[in-house]
Design an enzyme around this catalytic site. Structure first.
Site, PDB file in Angstrom:
ATOM      1  CB  SER A  86      -0.724   0.129   1.200  1.00  0.00           C
ATOM      2  OG  SER A  86      -1.616  -1.139   1.408  1.00  0.00           O
ATOM      3  CB  THR A 188      -1.831   5.328   3.943  1.00  0.00           C
ATOM      4  OG1 THR A 188      -2.515   5.140   2.975  1.00  0.00           O
ATOM      5  CG2 THR A 188      -1.167   6.659   4.090  1.00  0.00           C
ATOM      6  CB  THR A 206      -0.748   6.287   0.470  1.00  0.00           C
ATOM      7  OG1 THR A 206      -1.698   4.987   0.324  1.00  0.00           O
ATOM      8  CG2 THR A 206      -1.471   7.333  -0.480  1.00  0.00           C
ATOM      9  NE  ARG A 216      -9.224   7.347  -3.866  1.00  0.00           N
ATOM     10  CZ  ARG A 216      -8.480   7.069  -2.996  1.00  0.00           C
ATOM     11  NH1 ARG A 216      -7.134   7.168  -2.658  1.00  0.00           N
ATOM     12  NH2 ARG A 216      -9.183   7.106  -1.673  1.00  0.00           N
ATOM     13  CB  VAL A 217      -5.819  12.417  -6.012  1.00  0.00           C
ATOM     14  CG1 VAL A 217      -5.201  12.800  -4.744  1.00  0.00           C
ATOM     15  CG2 VAL A 217      -5.234  12.217  -7.158  1.00  0.00           C
ATOM     16  N   GLY A 218      -6.502  10.224  -3.245  1.00  0.00           N
ATOM     17  CA  GLY A 218      -6.956  10.198  -1.922  1.00  0.00           C
ATOM     18  C   GLY A 218      -6.587  11.192  -0.870  1.00  0.00           C
ATOM     19  CG  ASP A 219      -6.673  10.669   3.001  1.00  0.00           C
ATOM     20  OD1 ASP A 219      -6.567   9.544   2.282  1.00  0.00           O
ATOM     21  OD2 ASP A 219      -6.111  10.531   4.386  1.00  0.00           O
ATOM     22  CB  THR A 239      -4.405   5.661   7.821  1.00  0.00           C
ATOM     23  OG1 THR A 239      -4.339   4.408   7.169  1.00  0.00           O
ATOM     24  CG2 THR A 239      -4.956   5.113   9.146  1.00  0.00           C
ATOM     25  N   GLY A 240      -6.842   5.414   5.930  1.00  0.00           N
ATOM     26  CA  GLY A 240      -8.171   4.782   5.733  1.00  0.00           C
ATOM     27  C   GLY A 240      -8.877   5.307   4.350  1.00  0.00           C
ATOM     28  N   GLY A 242      -9.878   7.549   2.133  1.00  0.00           N
ATOM     29  CA  GLY A 242      -9.488   8.899   1.999  1.00  0.00           C
ATOM     30  C   GLY A 242     -10.643   9.950   1.743  1.00  0.00           C
TER      31      GLY A 242
END
Ligand code: SD4
Length: 331
Positions: A86, A188, A206, A216-219, A239-240, A242
């Site tokens: 990850s 992450t 991450t 896609r982009v996360g937090d 974490t988790g 996003g």
């Protein structure tokens, strides 16, 4: 004393005695290390892999390094881990078979750097560092981030690790996508720290949620969502899933709650509570937060049980279990 603890102490002392500072004697250096440990350098990071990241960060701090160097080099250890699915190049790919990386960091002065949707670079956090240090911007994305990295001497390495290849082939059989943020889908690394002078820094990196949409982009690379640092107050990381974190500006929310005098633990709990109030699907996803304040108090809280974090403090480096909103069985 556990062998890991001994190891941490040994690493700290060896690293410190290797520091080339001609004006101080060996005895001074030893005293300085003991003082640093006693005075409260604290490093806190998500999941079990945080233990190794913390060792590196502690080593940098005990060598008198800048907090931001400690945060960056700490998470780089995890980015280079070929078994981590990850974080870094061995991460699971998106649904089109590409490993796309997100990372950011903030320094003790509130400067920030970030890269998103970056492919084939072993250390996205180091590219984020260069964005912070060398450009007038905070965030570079995709092709632009890649060109910037290549121009600055990074090399590109594409392709999937054997483990990722196998997991992707398996996923393709159904191509069903339901992000849960379960530990098997993600871990992450967010690492936050305070040096002995009370300066804060943090880094987050991450490969994002496995089998996400391409693009896609996360937090994690979003300043204020996956990470926030304000040396006047403290720092937080997430974490988790996003999407859930972005929608409440999670890490910024926690730092602002701490600014009002709320403890890191309560601030993390409030952020999780906010998700549970605002987001109907909260029982089906995992989000975990970590926080650290000026007084050296630590907070950790998640939606689901099972969120672990690594805490390096007073010469020890331990894996801790965070409390959670839900208990086993999703109440
Ligand atoms: C993301 N927050 O991309 C990341 C995934 C993660 O632990 O944290 N995994 O949404």
């Amino acid at each position: 004393m556990s062998s890991r603890r001994k190891f941490i102490r040994n690493v700290s002392l060896t690293a410190a005695s290797a520091a080339l500072i001609p004006s101080i004697t060996k005895a001074d250096k030893k005293r300085r290390v003991e003082q640093l440990l006693a005075e409260g350098g604290i490093v806190l990071s998500t999941w079990k892999h945080g233990l190794n990241a913390n060792v590196k960060a502690v080593e940098i701090l005990n060598n008198g390094g800048r907090p931001v160097d400690a945060a960056q080099q700490g998470v780089m250890v995890v980015e280079s881990d070929p078994t981590n699915t990850s974080v870094g190049l061995a991460g699971y790919p998106d649904r089109d078979g590409h490993v796309t990386l997100d990372a950011c960091l903030m320094d003790e002065f509130g400067n920030a750097g970030s890269v998103t949707f970056l492919e084939g670079i072993e250390h996205p956090v180091s590219v984020a560092r260069l964005v912070m240090d060398k450009t007038p911007h905070v965030m570079l994305s995709g092709e632009g981030a890649l060109q910037f990295a290549l121009l600055n001497g990074f090399t590109q390495r594409k392709g999937l690790s054997p483990q990722a290849k196998q997991a992707y082939a398996e996923w393709l059989k159904t191509s069903s996508y339901k992000p849960t943020g379960e530990a098997k889908d993600h871990d992450t690394i967010g690492l936050i720290l305070r040096d002995s002078r009370g300066n804060f820094s943090g880094a987050c990196t991450t490969s994002g949620l496995a089998f996400k949409m391409h693009g896609r982009v996360g937090d994690s690379p979003i300043i204020g969502a996956g990470l926030f640092v304000d040396s006047e107050v403290g720092t937080a990381t997430a974490t988790g899933v996003g999407e859930a974190v972005i929608k409440i500006c999670g890490s910024h929310l926690i730092v602002e709650l701490m600014r009002l005098g709320i403890s890191p633990q309560r601030a993390c709990e409030e952020a999780v509570k906010r998700i549970s109030i605002k987001q109907k699907n909260y029982k089906d996803i995992q989000v975990g937060f970590l926080a650290l304040n000026k007084a050296g108090e630590v907070g950790a809280f998640s939606i689901q049980p099972g969120f672990q974090y690594a805490l390096a403090k007073e010469g020890k480096n331990d894996l801790m279990d965070a409390a959670s909103l839900l208990t086993v069985g999703k109440n």
